[in-house]
Design an enzyme around this catalytic site. Structure first.
Site, PDB file in Angstrom:
ATOM      1  N   PRO A 194      34.719  37.813  43.789  1.00 29.85           N
ATOM      2  CA  PRO A 194      35.388  37.621  43.451  1.00 29.85           C
ATOM      3  C   PRO A 194      36.837  38.278  43.975  1.00 29.85           C
ATOM      4  CG  PRO A 194      35.174  38.434  41.126  1.00 29.85           C
ATOM      5  CD  PRO A 194      33.824  38.749  42.174  1.00 29.85           C
ATOM      6  N   TRP A 195      38.059  37.335  43.724  1.00 28.03           N
ATOM      7  CA  TRP A 195      39.181  38.394  44.193  1.00 28.03           C
ATOM      8  C   TRP A 195      39.564  39.295  43.281  1.00 28.03           C
ATOM      9  CZ3 TRP A 195      43.108  36.229  40.718  1.00 28.03           C
ATOM     10  CH2 TRP A 195      43.081  34.784  40.564  1.00 28.03           C
ATOM     11  N   LYS A 204      28.920  38.948  50.212  1.00 29.49           N
ATOM     12  CA  LYS A 204      30.272  38.205  50.392  1.00 29.49           C
ATOM     13  C   LYS A 204      31.880  38.420  49.523  1.00 29.49           C
ATOM     14  CE  LYS A 204      32.472  34.183  50.267  1.00 29.49           C
ATOM     15  NZ  LYS A 204      33.115  34.221  50.405  1.00 29.49           N
ATOM     16  N   PRO A 205      32.143  39.116  49.553  1.00 29.68           N
ATOM     17  CA  PRO A 205      33.523  39.409  48.889  1.00 29.68           C
ATOM     18  C   PRO A 205      34.493  38.101  49.196  1.00 29.68           C
ATOM     19  CG  PRO A 205      33.576  40.296  50.931  1.00 29.68           C
ATOM     20  CD  PRO A 205      32.531  40.164  51.491  1.00 29.68           C
ATOM     21  N   GLU A 265      28.333  34.321  36.174  1.00 31.23           N
ATOM     22  CA  GLU A 265      29.556  34.705  35.153  1.00 31.23           C
ATOM     23  C   GLU A 265      31.019  33.659  35.898  1.00 31.23           C
ATOM     24  OE1 GLU A 265      32.183  35.834  34.147  1.00 31.23           O
ATOM     25  OE2 GLU A 265      32.676  37.865  35.191  1.00 31.23           O
ATOM     26  N   CYS A 281      38.878  37.060  33.722  1.00 34.99           N
ATOM     27  CA  CYS A 281      37.822  36.529  32.576  1.00 34.99           C
ATOM     28  C   CYS A 281      38.031  36.599  31.362  1.00 34.99           C
ATOM     29  CB  CYS A 281      36.031  36.078  33.509  1.00 34.99           C
ATOM     30  SG  CYS A 281      36.211  35.620  34.373  1.00 34.99           S
ATOM     31  N   GLU A 305      41.985  27.130  31.755  1.00 33.03           N
ATOM     32  CA  GLU A 305      41.824  28.745  32.691  1.00 33.03           C
ATOM     33  C   GLU A 305      43.246  29.223  32.914  1.00 33.03           C
ATOM     34  OE1 GLU A 305      39.119  32.283  33.201  1.00 33.03           O
ATOM     35  OE2 GLU A 305      38.461  30.549  34.366  1.00 33.03           O
TER      36      GLU A 305
END
Length: 482
Positions: free
Chosen positions: A156-157, A181-182, A254, A288, A384
């Site tokens: 994730p970023w 992969k970013p 996740e 998160c 969220e």
């Protein structure tokens, strides 16, 4: 690896031990969220690039699988050392990626990343199985733990550098090969990691492809990987699970969180406010496990809200080189719009106690925000936000606290604040979350698992449990009469 392209750096994929452009030449611009300006281009990888990366990982797998645990440990320890040696380069890349404060990136990310790599280096030599034995007359049974194969991983970023470590370290320690992969908004530090790792691991063991969600989809749907692992949104996780089901890939998810922070009347208010405000606003709340949903017992509610609002008003956001800031910008314009939208749509009964607005007109900064007066079914309680926003609700007793804490679709992390040991133990049993902190919120260690229930996904990061997720179990039975 990056090269200069006019005023923009040119990032490249890392496949089979070499840096490459996308096969069709397509690129995307990469924007620094602290300035809102592009600083690099990265490949927009398509089918040919994913095919090449998967082929490289598949070719490298038999050789890496057959290395000894000691050899894999040695390689990971070298990687950890290299991360320490090139820490300032990693920090610079991550700060451009995310706009995070330089000092906090140095102190809060590099040390745990290095420690986590070293932990999995040790885990490589701790492949456990049940004892061999004769469970049938004349037969001996043996359990083997083996790597699953090629792993397709999507990071994730919010913590691009650290989440890359959480992905590749256990996979490589267990003997797998990786295509990582970013996020399309934060590829710079992952490309640098590929450069660092490339001098240590055999070619094809670790590969990086950059691109958008379509690139990620191609990776998950590709027939080569035996496992797909993603850290991201619930929507992305559900899409990965659906795609992976078509050929029964293993899936490690996740996903999102909506951590309840349950504060009882016997809590030290000053200490709780200090710790919770940091755990809620750190990294602009883009975590998160962030302490975003506070439930306060009614007897101390007003005092607590006043203290938390004061702490928020004193919490500073700003440019990466400002040593006084706790957090930097939101990652991208879409995230800024999402956070702003939650505040704009607040119901009439809600009250913004602090913040609630964008900061400046350069970059994607948002003020530390506290919102009170909320009800359990309000949008901002149930969904969220992923921004520097802490909500506060007032509860009456332990039973109501449990009901409201558990009354969301997420189940990643939670915390309980009380001096009553029995209450803390009861709450830790009743809270339906993968982690329960008591009188603290957000510390993580490599030895303990991180992962949730419900729509927060399944599978564990970190710990021996996370390592086990990257292995498969084989039963071998041999006749004693042969």
């Amino acid at each position: 690896m990056s090269t200069e392209l006019g005023r923009l750096r040119k990032l490249r994929n890392y496949i089979a031990g070499e840096f490459r452009d996308a096969a069709d030449g397509r690129t995307t611009e990469v924007v620094n969220p602290a300035t809102g300006e592009a600083y690099a281009t990265a490949p927009l990888s398509g089918p040919a690039d994913v095919d090449a990366a998967m082929a490289a990982a598949a070719e490298a797998f038999p050789g890496w699988r057959d290395t000894t645990p000691a050899e894999r440990q040695k390689a990971l320890l070298k990687i950890a050392d290299a991360f320490e040696e090139r820490a300032e380069e990693l920090i610079a890349a991550e700060v451009e990626n995310t706009g995070k404060p330089i000092g906090l990136t140095r102190s809060e990310e590099i040390p745990p990343m290095v420690d986590q790599i070293r932990f999995f280096a040790g885990a490589a030599r701790m492949l456990e199985g049940r004892s061999a034995g004769e469970y049938m007359d004349g037969m001996t049974s043996i359990i083997r733990r083996e790597p699953v194969g090629v792993c397709a991983q999507v990071a994730p970023w919010n913590y691009p550098m650290m989440m890359a470590v959480w992905k590749f370290a256990p996979a490589i320690a267990a003997g797998n090969t990786v295509v990582l992969k970013p996020s399309d908004t934060t590829p710079a530090s992952t490309v640098l990691i590929a450069e660092i790792i490339g001098s240590i691991l055999p070619k094809g063991v670790f590969n990086v492809v950059t691109g958008d969600r379509d690139t990620g989809r191609l990776m998950v749907e590709h027939p080569t990987p035996a496992m797909a692992s993603i850290t991201g949104s619930v929507r992305a996780g559900m899409s990965v699970a659906e795609s992976a089901s078509k050929d029964l890939k293993r899936v490690h998810l996740e996903l999102g969180g909506k951590a309840p922070v349950v504060v009882f009347e016997d809590t030290d208010i000053a200490k709780a406010v200090e710790d919770i405000s940091v755990a809620g606003f750190f990294n602009a709340g883009q975590d998160c496990t962030a302490a975003t949903r506070v439930l306060v017992q009614e007897g101390i509610h007003d005092e607590f809200v006043a203290a938390l609002a004061k702490a928020a008003a004193e919490t500073k956001t700003g440019q990466p080189d400002d040593e006084d800031v706790l957090f930097g910008p939101l990652n991208n314009p879409n995230q800024l719009q999402q956070v702003t939208g939650f505040i704009e749509r607040l119901p009439a009964h809600a009250k913004v106690e602090a913040g609630g607005q964008r900061v400046g007109d350069k970059g994607y900064f948002y003020a530390a925000t506290v919102v009170s007066g909320l009800k359990q079914d309000d949008e901002i309680i149930q969904n969220e936000v992923f921004g520097p926003v802490i909500t506060v609700q007032s509860f009456t007793d332990e039973e109501q606290a449990v009901e409201w804490a558990n009354g969301v679709e997420y189940a990643l992390a939670s915390s309980v604040w009380t001096k009553d040991h029995g209450r803390a133990m009861r709450m830790s049993k009743k809270l339906d979350f993968g982690c329960v902190w008591i009188n603290t919120h957000i510390p993580l260690v490599a030895e303990m698992p991180h992962g949730g229930f419900k729509k927060s996904g399944y599978g564990k990061d970190l710990s021996g449990y996370g390592f086990d997720d990257y292995t498969r179990i084989k039963h071998v039975m041999t006749s004693l009469d042969a």
